[in-house]
Design an enzyme around this catalytic site. Structure first.
Site, mmCIF file in Angstrom:
data_model
loop_
_atom_site.group_PDB
_atom_site.id
_atom_site.type_symbol
_atom_site.label_atom_id
_atom_site.label_comp_id
_atom_site.label_asym_id
_atom_site.label_seq_id
_atom_site.Cartn_x
_atom_site.Cartn_y
_atom_site.Cartn_z
ATOM 1 N N ASN A 1 -8.678 7.769 31.450
ATOM 2 C CA ASN A 1 -7.391 7.329 31.977
ATOM 3 C C ASN A 1 -6.593 6.734 30.822
ATOM 4 O OD1 ASN A 1 -5.257 6.174 33.317
ATOM 5 N ND2 ASN A 1 -6.463 4.583 34.329
ATOM 6 N N LYS B 1 -3.556 5.781 30.792
ATOM 7 C CA LYS B 1 -2.562 4.787 31.234
ATOM 8 C C LYS B 1 -1.209 5.046 30.536
ATOM 9 C CE LYS B 1 -6.409 1.697 31.942
ATOM 10 N NZ LYS B 1 -6.858 0.345 32.154
ATOM 11 N N HIS C 1 -5.913 3.097 41.506
ATOM 12 C CA HIS C 1 -6.349 2.282 40.363
ATOM 13 C C HIS C 1 -5.932 0.822 40.589
ATOM 14 C CE1 HIS C 1 -6.734 0.702 36.323
ATOM 15 N NE2 HIS C 1 -7.559 1.718 36.088
ATOM 16 N N GLU D 1 -4.689 -1.300 38.716
ATOM 17 C CA GLU D 1 -3.367 -1.654 38.161
ATOM 18 C C GLU D 1 -2.258 -1.205 39.098
ATOM 19 O OE1 GLU D 1 -4.038 0.181 34.364
ATOM 20 O OE2 GLU D 1 -5.542 -1.346 33.913
ATOM 21 N N GLU E 1 -14.588 0.427 40.299
ATOM 22 C CA GLU E 1 -14.089 -0.255 39.116
ATOM 23 C C GLU E 1 -13.897 -1.737 39.427
ATOM 24 O OE1 GLU E 1 -12.044 2.584 36.237
ATOM 25 O OE2 GLU E 1 -10.547 2.033 37.714
ATOM 26 N N GLY F 1 -10.722 -3.382 31.144
ATOM 27 C CA GLY F 1 -9.956 -3.782 29.961
ATOM 28 C C GLY F 1 -10.313 -5.172 29.453
ATOM 29 N N SER G 1 -14.784 -1.102 31.085
ATOM 30 C CA SER G 1 -15.279 -1.353 29.732
ATOM 31 C C SER G 1 -16.502 -0.519 29.360
ATOM 32 C CB SER G 1 -15.552 -2.848 29.541
ATOM 33 O OG SER G 1 -14.360 -3.592 29.742
HETATM 34 C C1 PEP Z 1 -9.727 1.834 33.754
HETATM 35 O O1 PEP Z 1 -8.610 1.410 33.555
HETATM 36 O O2 PEP Z 1 -9.937 2.660 34.665
HETATM 37 C C2 PEP Z 1 -10.803 1.351 32.907
HETATM 38 C C3 PEP Z 1 -12.034 1.534 33.285
HETATM 39 O O3 PEP Z 1 -10.416 0.720 31.746
HETATM 40 P P1 PEP Z 1 -11.389 0.185 30.577
HETATM 41 O O4 PEP Z 1 -12.395 1.282 30.310
HETATM 42 O O5 PEP Z 1 -10.474 -0.058 29.429
HETATM 43 O O6 PEP Z 1 -12.034 -1.055 31.093
#
Ligand code: PEP
Length: 250
Positions: free
Chosen positions: A9, A11, A95, A97, A167, A173, A213
């Site tokens: 992703n 973003k 997601h 966000e 998630e 992040g 992460s």
């Molecule tokens: C995400 O935004 O779906 C995500 C998993 O981000 P990150 O890997 O940066 O934690």
């Protein structure tokens, strides 16, 4: 046999030139893998990404979001038909966000899921608890209700086009990852939640990805858990080397 999937992703990162550069680097690292590999560039770069990857049968270009309506007065939005018209057949929905900054809810996401499925698109449906929920031991209630509210109106047959992405918001992040055991426990709970509604025959066929992460250093251990079928990768998907190291963790 459910599929292994690793989806990046991107973003709101990478302009057109940067998208080209990263895809070229990804292509140079592509080798046949037993995982499905996907990347989700920004809307403005999807067409170019699709064109650049036309001769590559490993990496699929997918979208980060779409609107529930088929068309009309929704300034700034993109429909399923628009995505399909440029060769994009998979969309990430829900997601954290989008939930946090754009106030998407389980109810609004249920409509988006319906709209995507109605156009035969595949959905990567994201959900996960916040830190306070985990601290208070409420994570299963939150995750269970996100899944039920957004997906349990569907017929069992719809799940052939649904991928789930757990998630935990506290791990996105932040550099903080759920431990492989925490991921496995939650993925097993998610599968049981599905099985209670649709039976294990269906639940065992749904890929459940972990996101939060994931890095080359921890991917192998996380993906080694029996109910973890892959990952949704944010930050580490922006570096070709790291992304393919994660793909190759299978
Ligand atoms: C995400 O935004 O779906 C995500 C998993 O981000 P990150 O890997 O940066 O934690």
């Amino acid at each position: 046999m459910r599929k292994h999937i690793v989806a990046g992703n991107w973003k709101m990162n990478n302009d057109l030139a940067e998208t080209e550069t990263l895809i070229t680097a990804l292509k140079s690292k592509t080798k046949t893998t037993d995982a499905e590999v996907m990347i989700a560039p920004a809307f403005t770069n999807l067409w170019q990404a699709y064109q650049t990857l036309k001769d590559n049968d490993v990496i699929e270009v997918i979208a980060q979001n779409m609107h529930a309506a088929t068309n009309g007065a929704y300034t700034g939005e993109i429909s399923a038909d628009m995505l399909k018209s440029i060769g994009v057949n998979t969309v990430i929905l829900g997601h954290s966000e989008r939930r946090e900054y754009f106030k998407e809810t389980d109810a609004s996401l249920a409509k988006k899921v319906d709209a995507a499925l109605a156009k035969d698109m595949r959905v990567i449906f994201c959900f996960g608890e916040e830190l306070a929920d985990r601290k208070s031991g409420n994570e299963e209630n939150i995750v269970g209700s996100q899944i039920k509210n957004a997906l349990f109106h569907l017929d069992a047959s719809a799940f052939k086009n649904i991928v789930l992405a757990y998630e935990p918001v506290w791990a996105i992040g932040t550099g903080e990852t759920a431990s492989p055991e925490q991921a496995q426990d939650m993925h097993a709970f998610i599968r049981k939640t599905l099985a209670d509604q649709y039976g294990y025959e269906i639940a065992n066929e749904v890929s459940i990805l972990y996101g939060g992460s994931v890095k080359p250093a921890n991917a192998k251990e996380i993906f080694g858990k029996p109910d973890v079928d892959g990952g949704l990768i944010g930050g580490a998907s922006l570096k070709a080397e790291d992304f393919f190291a994660i793909v190759n963790a299978f």
